[in-house]
Design an enzyme around this catalytic site. Sequence first.
Site, PDB file in Angstrom:
ATOM      1  N   HIS A 148     -28.075 -42.808  96.915  1.00  0.00           N
ATOM      2  CA  HIS A 148     -29.431 -41.801  97.278  1.00  0.00           C
ATOM      3  C   HIS A 148     -28.866 -40.521  97.978  1.00  0.00           C
ATOM      4  O   HIS A 148     -27.255 -40.453  99.083  1.00  0.00           O
ATOM      5  CB  HIS A 148     -30.921 -42.665  98.053  1.00  0.00           C
ATOM      6  CG  HIS A 148     -31.237 -41.281  97.386  1.00  0.00           C
ATOM      7  ND1 HIS A 148     -31.618 -40.316  98.034  1.00  0.00           N
ATOM      8  CD2 HIS A 148     -32.348 -41.650  96.839  1.00  0.00           C
ATOM      9  CE1 HIS A 148     -33.057 -40.081  98.141  1.00  0.00           C
ATOM     10  NE2 HIS A 148     -33.530 -40.654  97.624  1.00  0.00           N
ATOM     11  N   GLU A 160     -35.623 -47.776  92.519  1.00  0.00           N
ATOM     12  CA  GLU A 160     -35.742 -48.293  91.720  1.00  0.00           C
ATOM     13  C   GLU A 160     -35.407 -49.520  91.490  1.00  0.00           C
ATOM     14  O   GLU A 160     -36.246 -50.166  90.192  1.00  0.00           O
ATOM     15  CB  GLU A 160     -34.648 -47.259  90.598  1.00  0.00           C
ATOM     16  CG  GLU A 160     -34.547 -45.554  90.767  1.00  0.00           C
ATOM     17  CD  GLU A 160     -35.935 -45.138  90.394  1.00  0.00           C
ATOM     18  OE1 GLU A 160     -35.288 -43.941  90.083  1.00  0.00           O
ATOM     19  OE2 GLU A 160     -36.545 -45.895  89.900  1.00  0.00           O
TER      20      GLU A 160
HETATM   21  C1  SDX Z   1     -33.684 -41.426  92.329  1.00  0.00           C
HETATM   22  O1  SDX Z   1     -33.330 -37.524  95.655  1.00  0.00           O
HETATM   23  C2  SDX Z   1     -34.617 -38.963  95.976  1.00  0.00           C
HETATM   24  O2  SDX Z   1     -34.981 -38.355  95.894  1.00  0.00           O
HETATM   25  C3  SDX Z   1     -34.553 -39.004  93.635  1.00  0.00           C
HETATM   26  C4  SDX Z   1     -35.457 -40.166  94.272  1.00  0.00           C
HETATM   27  C5  SDX Z   1     -36.702 -40.010  93.650  1.00  0.00           C
HETATM   28  O3  SDX Z   1     -37.687 -40.333  94.542  1.00  0.00           O
HETATM   29  O4  SDX Z   1     -37.390 -38.738  93.465  1.00  0.00           O
HETATM   30  O5  SDX Z   1     -35.750 -41.152  95.293  1.00  0.00           O
HETATM   31  C6  SDX Z   1     -35.907 -40.865  93.259  1.00  0.00           C
HETATM   32  O6  SDX Z   1     -33.231 -40.790  91.204  1.00  0.00           O
HETATM   33  C7  SDX Z   1     -33.347 -42.632  93.278  1.00  0.00           C
HETATM   34  C8  SDX Z   1     -32.023 -42.905  92.805  1.00  0.00           C
HETATM   35  C9  SDX Z   1     -31.929 -43.636  91.762  1.00  0.00           C
HETATM   36  N1  SDX Z   1     -30.474 -43.285  90.564  1.00  0.00           N
HETATM   37  C10 SDX Z   1     -29.780 -44.533  90.463  1.00  0.00           C
HETATM   38  O7  SDX Z   1     -30.120 -45.810  90.643  1.00  0.00           O
HETATM   39  C11 SDX Z   1     -28.476 -44.184  89.781  1.00  0.00           C
HETATM   40  C12 SDX Z   1     -27.717 -44.810  90.622  1.00  0.00           C
HETATM   41  N2  SDX Z   1     -27.268 -44.129  91.867  1.00  0.00           N
HETATM   42  C13 SDX Z   1     -26.325 -42.995  91.519  1.00  0.00           C
HETATM   43  O8  SDX Z   1     -25.574 -42.193  90.694  1.00  0.00           O
HETATM   44  C14 SDX Z   1     -25.897 -41.952  93.224  1.00  0.00           C
HETATM   45  O9  SDX Z   1     -26.222 -42.600  93.915  1.00  0.00           O
HETATM   46  C15 SDX Z   1     -27.393 -41.303  92.963  1.00  0.00           C
HETATM   47  C16 SDX Z   1     -26.840 -40.211  92.074  1.00  0.00           C
HETATM   48  C17 SDX Z   1     -28.367 -41.454  93.047  1.00  0.00           C
HETATM   49  C18 SDX Z   1     -26.554 -40.003  94.016  1.00  0.00           C
HETATM   50  O10 SDX Z   1     -25.815 -40.132  94.024  1.00  0.00           O
HETATM   51  P1  SDX Z   1     -24.846 -38.721  94.838  1.00  0.00           P
HETATM   52  O11 SDX Z   1     -25.333 -38.247  96.365  1.00  0.00           O
HETATM   53  O12 SDX Z   1     -24.925 -37.311  94.417  1.00  0.00           O
HETATM   54  O13 SDX Z   1     -23.271 -38.599  94.799  1.00  0.00           O
HETATM   55  P2  SDX Z   1     -22.316 -39.201  94.352  1.00  0.00           P
HETATM   56  O14 SDX Z   1     -22.778 -39.449  92.922  1.00  0.00           O
HETATM   57  O15 SDX Z   1     -21.734 -37.735  94.702  1.00  0.00           O
HETATM   58  O16 SDX Z   1     -21.252 -40.420  94.298  1.00  0.00           O
HETATM   59  C19 SDX Z   1     -21.010 -40.553  95.740  1.00  0.00           C
HETATM   60  C20 SDX Z   1     -19.603 -41.649  95.424  1.00  0.00           C
HETATM   61  C21 SDX Z   1     -19.371 -41.228  94.385  1.00  0.00           C
HETATM   62  O17 SDX Z   1     -17.729 -42.086  94.023  1.00  0.00           O
HETATM   63  P3  SDX Z   1     -16.330 -40.867  94.571  1.00  0.00           P
HETATM   64  O18 SDX Z   1     -16.525 -40.282  93.277  1.00  0.00           O
HETATM   65  O19 SDX Z   1     -16.884 -39.953  95.580  1.00  0.00           O
HETATM   66  O20 SDX Z   1     -15.223 -41.878  94.466  1.00  0.00           O
HETATM   67  O21 SDX Z   1     -20.461 -42.595  95.471  1.00  0.00           O
HETATM   68  C22 SDX Z   1     -20.130 -43.186  94.733  1.00  0.00           C
HETATM   69  C23 SDX Z   1     -19.943 -42.052  93.477  1.00  0.00           C
HETATM   70  O22 SDX Z   1     -19.301 -43.279  92.560  1.00  0.00           O
HETATM   71  N3  SDX Z   1     -21.469 -43.839  94.072  1.00  0.00           N
HETATM   72  C24 SDX Z   1     -22.532 -44.732  93.009  1.00  0.00           C
HETATM   73  C25 SDX Z   1     -23.028 -44.960  93.436  1.00  0.00           C
HETATM   74  N4  SDX Z   1     -23.517 -44.001  93.393  1.00  0.00           N
HETATM   75  C26 SDX Z   1     -22.879 -42.910  94.334  1.00  0.00           C
HETATM   76  N5  SDX Z   1     -20.892 -45.801  92.923  1.00  0.00           N
HETATM   77  C27 SDX Z   1     -21.696 -46.516  92.216  1.00  0.00           C
HETATM   78  N6  SDX Z   1     -22.619 -47.159  91.842  1.00  0.00           N
HETATM   79  C28 SDX Z   1     -23.735 -46.632  92.196  1.00  0.00           C
HETATM   80  N7  SDX Z   1     -24.942 -46.446  92.329  1.00  0.00           N
END
Ligand code: SDX
Length: 364
Positions: A247, A306
């Site tokens: 998140h 989720e």
């Molecule tokens: C919602 O913002 C809100 O409030 C949203 C929400 C709402 O109520 O409106 O809460 C609802 O959207 C919840 C999130 C649902 N999405 C998912 O579950 C999809 C999986 N999650 C991710 O894609 C991710 O965690 C995000 C998009 C939710 C947040 O990502 P960020 O803050 O942009 O972080 P990032 O993508 O820059 O990741 C940072 C690191 C990366 O690794 P590095 O490149 O630094 O090595 O963390 C890793 C990412 O690869 N990472 C994950 C991951 N989430 C982050 N790796 C594997 N699985 C994951 N789920």
Amino acid sequence: MIDALDGLEGVVAAETILSEVDGAVGRLTIRGHSLDALAGRVSYEAVVRLLLGGFFPDLPQDVRPALGAARAEVFAETRAIDAALERLTPTEAMRALTARIADGEDLGAALRLIAAPAVFTTAVLRRQAREAPLAPDPALGHAADILRMLRGRPAAAAEAGGLDTYLVTVSDHGLNASTFAARVVASTRAGLTSAVLAGVSALKGPLHGGAPGPVIEMLDAIGRPDNARAWLEAALDRGDRLMGFGHRIYRVRDPRADALKRAVRTLIEGSNALPGRLAFAEAVEQAALGILKDRKPDRSLETNVEFYTALLLEALAIPPSAFTCVFAMGRVAGWIAHAREQLRAGRLIRPQSRYVGEVPRAAA
Ligand code: SDX
């Protein structure tokens, strides 16, 4: 001028009275009420009243009759469901039907837009199943009528309660991507329908509201608890994101995960449907959290809203293809409240960008 690249992470882009997401301690506050004081305790109609309070002078104390009437009113738009629209995904079809609602800023427009995802999603799902859409029953509560319109029979109280808890839990959540999109469109004075359409479009993405459907696909692909580690490792080796984890704001467990897990437990234990499903999901969750901690020790990747959303909507026999639509059924009230709040602030949202492209060759 300040640089705010990288997805605007850490940027405060608005002041709001609507909700606060405290990512450090994992607390969600909606109009001064903690999530625990709302989820499973008050109806979605009560939260609609809470969120819209102060933004519409003619907002009634009891929103339920007016929202029921709005469901009945927008049902007429379902006659536009044709073969082309049936071929769209439920989210795309619901968005197309919502676009038929004229832009407005009054309470009537707001209630029609809150009714829209519920009425249009259930109508589209029934048409895609070769069944006739069912007209709303304005006398029912929103959650109960959603399940009735979907199934063609009254829902058990526990099921309506489970869906109501979900709609309350996801109704608002600070400046998430879809709410920010709704505020940007509202700031141009385009109208509430336009703001809601922006919200639906942003919500559709798998990084945002499109995540719960893939959670079910992940659980079904894993199949058994002893497959979890190998499947999850292989997914991360492929560079996949584990849906339902991570998140932008929460650095600890999303408080909504436990609120929804409680609702799932109540629902599944009450009906002994899907025996063992919750225990299996918990085993997958624990395996995922452990692997993410090993692989990304500097990132706190916790369970987000989720993961247990998927279990709850599955227990309600809602098809995964419509999970994002159900998310919109709850969040639409937040989008509308934020749109009205943005209008009150009055300024157009228009950040700067830094040009790093080609520069014109010096004139010969
Ligand atoms: C919602 O913002 C809100 O409030 C949203 C929400 C709402 O109520 O409106 O809460 C609802 O959207 C919840 C999130 C649902 N999405 C998912 O579950 C999809 C999986 N999650 C991710 O894609 C991710 O965690 C995000 C998009 C939710 C947040 O990502 P960020 O803050 O942009 O972080 P990032 O993508 O820059 O990741 C940072 C690191 C990366 O690794 P590095 O490149 O630094 O090595 O963390 C890793 C990412 O690869 N990472 C994950 C991951 N989430 C982050 N790796 C594997 N699985 C994951 N789920």
